[in-house]
Design an enzyme around this catalytic site. Sequence first.
Site, PDB file in Angstrom:
ATOM      1  N   TRP A  26       0.875  -1.387   0.083  1.00  0.00           N
ATOM      2  CA  TRP A  26      -0.161  -0.149   0.212  1.00  0.00           C
ATOM      3  C   TRP A  26       0.970   1.191  -0.065  1.00  0.00           C
ATOM      4  CZ3 TRP A  26      -4.297  -0.791  -2.001  1.00  0.00           C
ATOM      5  CH2 TRP A  26      -5.007  -2.411  -1.658  1.00  0.00           C
ATOM      6  N   LYS A  72     -12.690  -1.870   7.545  1.00  0.00           N
ATOM      7  CA  LYS A  72     -12.040  -2.680   8.413  1.00  0.00           C
ATOM      8  C   LYS A  72     -12.541  -2.620   9.746  1.00  0.00           C
ATOM      9  CE  LYS A  72      -8.312  -2.387   4.889  1.00  0.00           C
ATOM     10  NZ  LYS A  72      -8.589  -3.405   4.253  1.00  0.00           N
ATOM     11  N   ASP A  96      -1.695   6.609   6.494  1.00  0.00           N
ATOM     12  CA  ASP A  96      -2.731   5.651   6.087  1.00  0.00           C
ATOM     13  C   ASP A  96      -2.899   4.837   7.191  1.00  0.00           C
ATOM     14  OD1 ASP A  96      -4.164   3.723   4.952  1.00  0.00           O
ATOM     15  OD2 ASP A  96      -2.853   3.294   3.404  1.00  0.00           O
TER      16      ASP A  96
END
Lengths: 364, 364
Positions: free
Chosen positions: B102, B195, B171
Amino acid sequence: MERVFNFSAGPSVLPVPVLEKVQKELVSYGTSGMSVMEMSHRSAEFEGIIKKCESLLRELLEIPSNYKVLFLQGGASTQFSMIPLNLLSKYKKAAYINTGTWSKKAISEAKKYGDVDVIASSEDENFSYIPNLEDLALFEQYDYLHITTNNTIEGTKYSTYPKTNSPLVADFSSNILSEPIDVSQFGLIYAGAQKNIGPAGLTIVIIREDLIGSADKNCPTMLDYKTHVEASSLYNTPPTFSIYVAKLVLEWIKESGGLNSIYQTNLLKAQLLYDFIDQSDLFSSPVKKENRSLMNIPFTSTSDELNKQFLAQANSAGLVNLEGHRSVGGMRASIYNAMPLEGVEKLVHFMSQFEKKIVEEIVR
Amino acid sequence: MERVFNFSAGPSVLPVPVLEKVQKELVSYGTSGMSVMEMSHRSAEFEGIIKKCESLLRELLEIPSNYKVLFLQGGASTQFSMIPLNLLSKYKKAAYINTGTWSKKAISEAKKYGDVDVIASSEDENFSYIPNLEDLALFEQYDYLHITTNNTIEGTKYSTYPKTNSPLVADFSSNILSEPIDVSQFGLIYAGAQKNIGPAGLTIVIIREDLIGSADKNCPTMLDYKTHVEASSLYNTPPTFSIYVAKLVLEWIKESGGLNSIYQTNLLKAQLLYDFIDQSDLFSSPVKKENRSLMNIPFTSTSDELNKQFLAQANSAGLVNLEGHRSVGGMRASIYNAMPLEGVEKLVHFMSQFEKKIVEEIVR
Ligand SMILES: Cc1ncc(COP(=O)(O)O)c(C=O)c1O
Ligand SMILES: Cc1ncc(COP(=O)(O)O)c(C=O)c1O
Ligand SMILES: [Mg+2]
Ligand SMILES: [Mg+2]
Ligand SMILES: [Mg+2]
Ligand SMILES: [Mg+2]
């Protein structure tokens, strides 16, 4: 709590059988042992849902095989940028027809990325009509021509679409799936889901294959149609639950007889309301007859004070969200696919009772 | 259908009491007479929901008053573009730390919009650790420093955050709300909801006020933080239903004792699994001890064949989505806030039974 009749312009009413199905499956979907909200977007179960959603949409709209269907995020508002970023590839120039608030937003966003010609507008008469398109010359010097097929706020719709050699790009947010259309007339069709498709947070794009892959090289990856085409809308995590509800709505449309049948009901519902408004002395429609929307029906009484009374009393009677858009005032009844005929009948009945009372008060 | 234990990395398990509440309110919410999915985003009812959602997030994360909270669409992937488009305003240069898949995506997107210095990386050892940050010189020539606080695929997390004079952009997609954090250390925090927050289709951004309003003039309106700050996340139709579910999840966290209490449980769950893996002869963790994630725990057995057997048998036992990310293989247990201790206990029990059987087969 008993359900009300919800005339909201979006997010808006959904079919009760769909809501009941969502409710039933909410904690545990099928044999998965989990909620759809908890499913990996890469699971076989979810792939089944998104594929079925696409195939239903293709079936209902008879989408030709040279078109891709995308399930995106960001609302129709993000399309206002994605369209010029992706399509202004050859002439760096686009044509727009200005038929209201949403057209104007699309226009001002496109101006960031290229030349924009507003080739027709109905702003001169408060957007109460759709410009006559017979005068439109065929043109080839544009990358695309953009129209707003149904103007949610102003209550107008196109009855025929402009003939053009440039790809026709259409914001169908507030009338997609309300009637059969010939997809092959369009280069790109887009719609936020929150009116006729499903919950907010999902945007549908139907794009002809030749328009994919010419985005500006600095186009954000997530705003490049190619990204999502190549990944079948699974480049990143899509709005899974909204896609699932959309699939149920499409199943409901199919079970209701498809778009021909939905269209007949929509004509009936709209006619009922327009006929009442036109014969009424209290209520009137600002929109030119041949351009009247089947989905969003603005109307007013004879004064702001009466509008206010009407809205308050309608609300108490379980007829809610009838306020016109903040930019125009008055009333607006949004009667999307999922609004039952009964809801419109109740509204017309209520309007006629309201009018009677007003007349009696004046006479007394 | 009985519910399974769902170890998916996202979308992922949600608290059962939240799902049950959603189910109960699905067709008709409170006294509204409609589903939350049908509510206008401009209605008083929905404004109550989004305001409550924000105030709960502020309370749980102790967000200082000079930070704005935004509810956006597009996933964390859209933030990979929004961050450079909005923040590369002074030096046109940003620093990134590369700790996995990511981070790499964030880096490659940022390179479209300015200079990027990757000032530290753990790619040399398969991203199995977090680079030592004590060597990092303080620097001021960057518009921001970007980190991925929890690496969902590789199973690492930062234990301390880099000290820097540049705004720290983080992030937090896979570990937001899993432990208390000091928000004032960060310039911008972002996370996809799917999530620890709620359903997919919602992205949370927490941004310090001084970072708002410097976007590139050609930045798409929908990608400019200012647009959403000025409209309190109601510039266009937000993902209303996801925001509603997020609010319920935040209420559940609060009722569970807030982030301190959630963190203690997360430590306990992770420790249980790591302790078992470390003493096991069959299973092992690729991740350096001091950088192990509490949320995503990758592990492997001694062969691809045994991994396959393990995954199939676990699946039959109702322990699902334990496959490692397609890019790395092996297994991964994602044990977000909503995964009950019981789920981890069942997993550890199953792993130990599986190991016993393997050992017995070898002995026999
Ligand atoms: C015709 C039309 N276009 C665009 C929009 C904007 O959609 P969104 O809120 O999904 O960005 C709307 C919203 O009502 C609309 O009616
Ligand atoms: C740390 C991290 N960042 C970014 C993303 C991408 O998020 P999205 O799918 O919402 O774009 C993910 C997805 O799993 C992630 O784990
Ligand atoms: Mg309009
Ligand atoms: Mg009249
Ligand atoms: Mg990662
Ligand atoms: Mg071991």
